[in-house]
Write a protein that holds these residues in place. Structure first.
Motif, PDB file in Angstrom:
ATOM      1  N   VAL A  91       0.851  -1.195   0.000  1.00  0.00           N
ATOM      2  CA  VAL A  91       0.000   0.000   0.000  1.00  0.00           C
ATOM      3  C   VAL A  91       0.881   1.237   0.000  1.00  0.00           C
ATOM      4  O   VAL A  91       2.053   1.200   0.397  1.00  0.00           O
ATOM      5  CB  VAL A  91      -0.943   0.018   1.222  1.00  0.00           C
ATOM      6  CG1 VAL A  91      -1.891  -1.175   1.186  1.00  0.00           C
ATOM      7  CG2 VAL A  91      -0.144   0.008   2.520  1.00  0.00           C
ATOM      8  N   LEU A 114      -2.192   6.731   7.334  1.00  0.00           N
ATOM      9  CA  LEU A 114      -2.127   5.314   6.973  1.00  0.00           C
ATOM     10  C   LEU A 114      -1.524   4.489   8.101  1.00  0.00           C
ATOM     11  O   LEU A 114      -2.060   3.434   8.491  1.00  0.00           O
ATOM     12  CB  LEU A 114      -1.304   5.151   5.694  1.00  0.00           C
ATOM     13  CG  LEU A 114      -1.004   3.722   5.242  1.00  0.00           C
ATOM     14  CD1 LEU A 114      -2.286   2.975   4.939  1.00  0.00           C
ATOM     15  CD2 LEU A 114      -0.075   3.723   4.032  1.00  0.00           C
ATOM     16  N   ILE A 172      -7.811  -3.610   4.343  1.00  0.00           N
ATOM     17  CA  ILE A 172      -7.778  -2.823   3.106  1.00  0.00           C
ATOM     18  C   ILE A 172      -8.885  -1.776   3.110  1.00  0.00           C
ATOM     19  O   ILE A 172      -8.682  -0.611   2.731  1.00  0.00           O
ATOM     20  CB  ILE A 172      -7.907  -3.751   1.881  1.00  0.00           C
ATOM     21  CG1 ILE A 172      -6.675  -4.662   1.786  1.00  0.00           C
ATOM     22  CG2 ILE A 172      -8.052  -2.936   0.595  1.00  0.00           C
ATOM     23  CD1 ILE A 172      -6.752  -5.690   0.677  1.00  0.00           C
ATOM     24  N   GLY A 173     -10.082  -2.163   3.554  1.00  0.00           N
ATOM     25  CA  GLY A 173     -11.188  -1.203   3.622  1.00  0.00           C
ATOM     26  C   GLY A 173     -10.909  -0.076   4.594  1.00  0.00           C
ATOM     27  O   GLY A 173     -11.197   1.100   4.306  1.00  0.00           O
ATOM     28  N   VAL A 175      -7.949   1.091   5.510  1.00  0.00           N
ATOM     29  CA  VAL A 175      -6.903   1.953   4.945  1.00  0.00           C
ATOM     30  C   VAL A 175      -7.502   2.893   3.915  1.00  0.00           C
ATOM     31  O   VAL A 175      -7.188   4.095   3.861  1.00  0.00           O
ATOM     32  CB  VAL A 175      -5.784   1.087   4.321  1.00  0.00           C
ATOM     33  CG1 VAL A 175      -4.874   1.935   3.449  1.00  0.00           C
ATOM     34  CG2 VAL A 175      -4.979   0.400   5.409  1.00  0.00           C
ATOM     35  N   ASN A 176      -8.371   2.386   3.091  1.00  0.00           N
ATOM     36  CA  ASN A 176      -8.992   3.198   2.054  1.00  0.00           C
ATOM     37  C   ASN A 176      -9.866   4.302   2.660  1.00  0.00           C
ATOM     38  O   ASN A 176      -9.865   5.442   2.178  1.00  0.00           O
ATOM     39  CB  ASN A 176      -9.831   2.304   1.147  1.00  0.00           C
ATOM     40  CG  ASN A 176     -10.322   3.038  -0.092  1.00  0.00           C
ATOM     41  OD1 ASN A 176      -9.535   3.642  -0.807  1.00  0.00           O
ATOM     42  ND2 ASN A 176     -11.617   2.990  -0.339  1.00  0.00           N
ATOM     43  N   ASP A 177     -10.581   3.978   3.722  1.00  0.00           N
ATOM     44  CA  ASP A 177     -11.435   4.973   4.370  1.00  0.00           C
ATOM     45  C   ASP A 177     -10.612   6.059   5.047  1.00  0.00           C
ATOM     46  O   ASP A 177     -11.017   7.236   5.072  1.00  0.00           O
ATOM     47  CB  ASP A 177     -12.353   4.303   5.394  1.00  0.00           C
ATOM     48  CG  ASP A 177     -13.385   3.394   4.730  1.00  0.00           C
ATOM     49  OD1 ASP A 177     -13.634   3.596   3.526  1.00  0.00           O
ATOM     50  OD2 ASP A 177     -13.910   2.494   5.418  1.00  0.00           O
ATOM     51  N   THR A 179      -7.474   7.234   4.362  1.00  0.00           N
ATOM     52  CA  THR A 179      -6.594   8.094   3.552  1.00  0.00           C
ATOM     53  C   THR A 179      -7.257   8.604   2.276  1.00  0.00           C
ATOM     54  O   THR A 179      -6.681   9.440   1.585  1.00  0.00           O
ATOM     55  CB  THR A 179      -5.317   7.317   3.176  1.00  0.00           C
ATOM     56  OG1 THR A 179      -5.677   6.079   2.569  1.00  0.00           O
ATOM     57  CG2 THR A 179      -4.481   7.039   4.417  1.00  0.00           C
ATOM     58  N   ASP A 181      -8.484   9.576  -1.307  1.00  0.00           N
ATOM     59  CA  ASP A 181      -7.909   9.517  -2.659  1.00  0.00           C
ATOM     60  C   ASP A 181      -6.391   9.400  -2.657  1.00  0.00           C
ATOM     61  O   ASP A 181      -5.789   9.090  -3.701  1.00  0.00           O
ATOM     62  CB  ASP A 181      -8.315  10.768  -3.443  1.00  0.00           C
ATOM     63  CG  ASP A 181      -9.813  10.804  -3.715  1.00  0.00           C
ATOM     64  OD1 ASP A 181     -10.440   9.723  -3.681  1.00  0.00           O
ATOM     65  OD2 ASP A 181     -10.347  11.904  -3.957  1.00  0.00           O
ATOM     66  N   VAL A 183      -4.610   7.195  -1.040  1.00  0.00           N
ATOM     67  CA  VAL A 183      -4.129   5.826  -0.872  1.00  0.00           C
ATOM     68  C   VAL A 183      -3.983   5.129  -2.218  1.00  0.00           C
ATOM     69  O   VAL A 183      -4.726   5.403  -3.168  1.00  0.00           O
ATOM     70  CB  VAL A 183      -5.078   5.022   0.054  1.00  0.00           C
ATOM     71  CG1 VAL A 183      -6.404   4.738  -0.651  1.00  0.00           C
ATOM     72  CG2 VAL A 183      -4.423   3.720   0.485  1.00  0.00           C
ATOM     73  N   ARG A 184      -3.010   4.200  -2.285  1.00  0.00           N
ATOM     74  CA  ARG A 184      -2.800   3.361  -3.464  1.00  0.00           C
ATOM     75  C   ARG A 184      -2.644   1.921  -2.980  1.00  0.00           C
ATOM     76  O   ARG A 184      -1.721   1.609  -2.222  1.00  0.00           O
ATOM     77  CB  ARG A 184      -1.538   3.783  -4.231  1.00  0.00           C
ATOM     78  CG  ARG A 184      -1.586   5.212  -4.758  1.00  0.00           C
ATOM     79  CD  ARG A 184      -2.594   5.360  -5.889  1.00  0.00           C
ATOM     80  NE  ARG A 184      -2.585   6.704  -6.442  1.00  0.00           N
ATOM     81  CZ  ARG A 184      -3.345   7.706  -6.016  1.00  0.00           C
ATOM     82  NH1 ARG A 184      -4.188   7.493  -4.993  1.00  0.00           N
ATOM     83  NH2 ARG A 184      -3.274   8.901  -6.564  1.00  0.00           N
ATOM     84  N   ILE A 185      -3.539   1.042  -3.398  1.00  0.00           N
ATOM     85  CA  ILE A 185      -3.425  -0.384  -3.089  1.00  0.00           C
ATOM     86  C   ILE A 185      -2.713  -1.051  -4.268  1.00  0.00           C
ATOM     87  O   ILE A 185      -3.296  -1.246  -5.344  1.00  0.00           O
ATOM     88  CB  ILE A 185      -4.810  -1.028  -2.862  1.00  0.00           C
ATOM     89  CG1 ILE A 185      -5.599  -0.247  -1.810  1.00  0.00           C
ATOM     90  CG2 ILE A 185      -4.656  -2.490  -2.468  1.00  0.00           C
ATOM     91  CD1 ILE A 185      -4.972  -0.252  -0.440  1.00  0.00           C
TER      92      ILE A 185
END
Length: 274
Positions: A91, A114, A172-173, A175-177, A179, A181, A183-185
């Motif tokens: 990530v 993050l 993963i969910g 982390v996305n919430d 950070t 736009d 964030v990069r998975i």
């Protein structure tokens, strides 16, 4: 009137050898003959062992070739599979701003968010590692074809080990919430924390495969399988995960399919044929 020439005495020149001279010549001749006999004996004596040794060396080489046993060389392969117990997330965060300073500051803020959410989800610091940190200019091409720097992009990527495999999608969910736009998975890889047991099983299977192949070759050629002469092992290979059921539908976050982790090992073996 006939004139007669006076008779002259015929003089005969005879080489007379005295008894002492004849004795000396005989002695010299005998000595020469004796020396020649001795020399001839030495030459014969020297040549005889060499001539005798040549067949002996040849017979030794022949015996050595005859004593070398026949061998068979085989390659065995073995596989072992197990369910993964570890997920490794790749990530990262990115931020683009007009200046390099602003881009780095925005990237740092996103990276802190993050890391905070990862720790809140129970990820230990030892399982979080920075893989890369970057800062690069952003170019915009104008109508006349000239490129101009219009900003800077800063980024940082992390490798995160998730030891609670059932919660990988939840992480993963989260982390996305946290950070947005930024964030990069980049990906997720499943593995086993300790692959040694898996390699032991794969190695046993590889040796068994090699032994069975050698036994068959011995039987087909009318021999019996003898002792193991040499054995070498190649590098282990991970061909990738296989198919498996996805995570439960009611699990919050992203559904994932861990599959199986497979280990492959090859060995090369040489056996005697009796």
């Amino acid at each position: 009137m006939t004139t007669r020439q006076p008779r002259t005495a015929r003089t005969a020149i005879t080489a007379r050898t005295t008894p002492s001279a004849r004795t000396s010549a005989s002695v010299r001749t005998a000595r020469l003959l004796a020396a020649a006999a001795v020399l001839g004996g030495l030459l014969v004596g020297t040549a005889a062992p060499a001539l005798a040794a040549a067949p002996e060396r040849s017979s030794l080489r022949t015996a050595t070739r005859a004593a070398a046993p026949a061998t068979v060389s085989v390659t065995g392969s073995g596989r072992a599979a197990a369910a993964p117990d570890l997920a490794i997330l790749s990530v990262g965060v990115e931020a683009t701003r007009k200046t390099a300073k602003e881009a780095m500051a925005a990237q740092s803020t996103a990276a802190k968010s993050l890391l905070e959410v990862l720790r809140e989800q129970g990820i230990a610091d030892r399982d979080i590692r920075t893989d890369s940190l970057s800062l690069a200019p952003v170019y915009t091409q104008k109508a006349d074809g000239e490129s101009k720097v219009t900003g800077y992009q800063a980024g940082q990527s992390f490798s995160v080990k998730v030891r609670d495999l059932d919660r990988t999608g939840q992480f993963i969910g989260a982390v996305n919430d946290a950070t947005g736009d930024a964030v990069r998975i980049n990906g997720v890889v499943f593995d086993v924390a300790d692959p040694s047991a898996l390699r032991v099983k794969a190695r046993e299977a590889a040796y068994k495969d090699a032994y069975e192949k050698a036994s068959q070759h011995a039987r087909l050629s009318g021999h019996r399988l003898g002792r193991l002469v040499s054995l070498s092992e190649g590098d282990s290979v991970r061909p990738g995960p296989g198919a498996a059921a996805a995570m439960p539908a009611d699990e919050p976050g992203v559904p994932l399919a861990p599959g199986e982790i497979e280990e492959q090992i090859t060995v090369s073996a040489v056996f005697e044929l009796l």
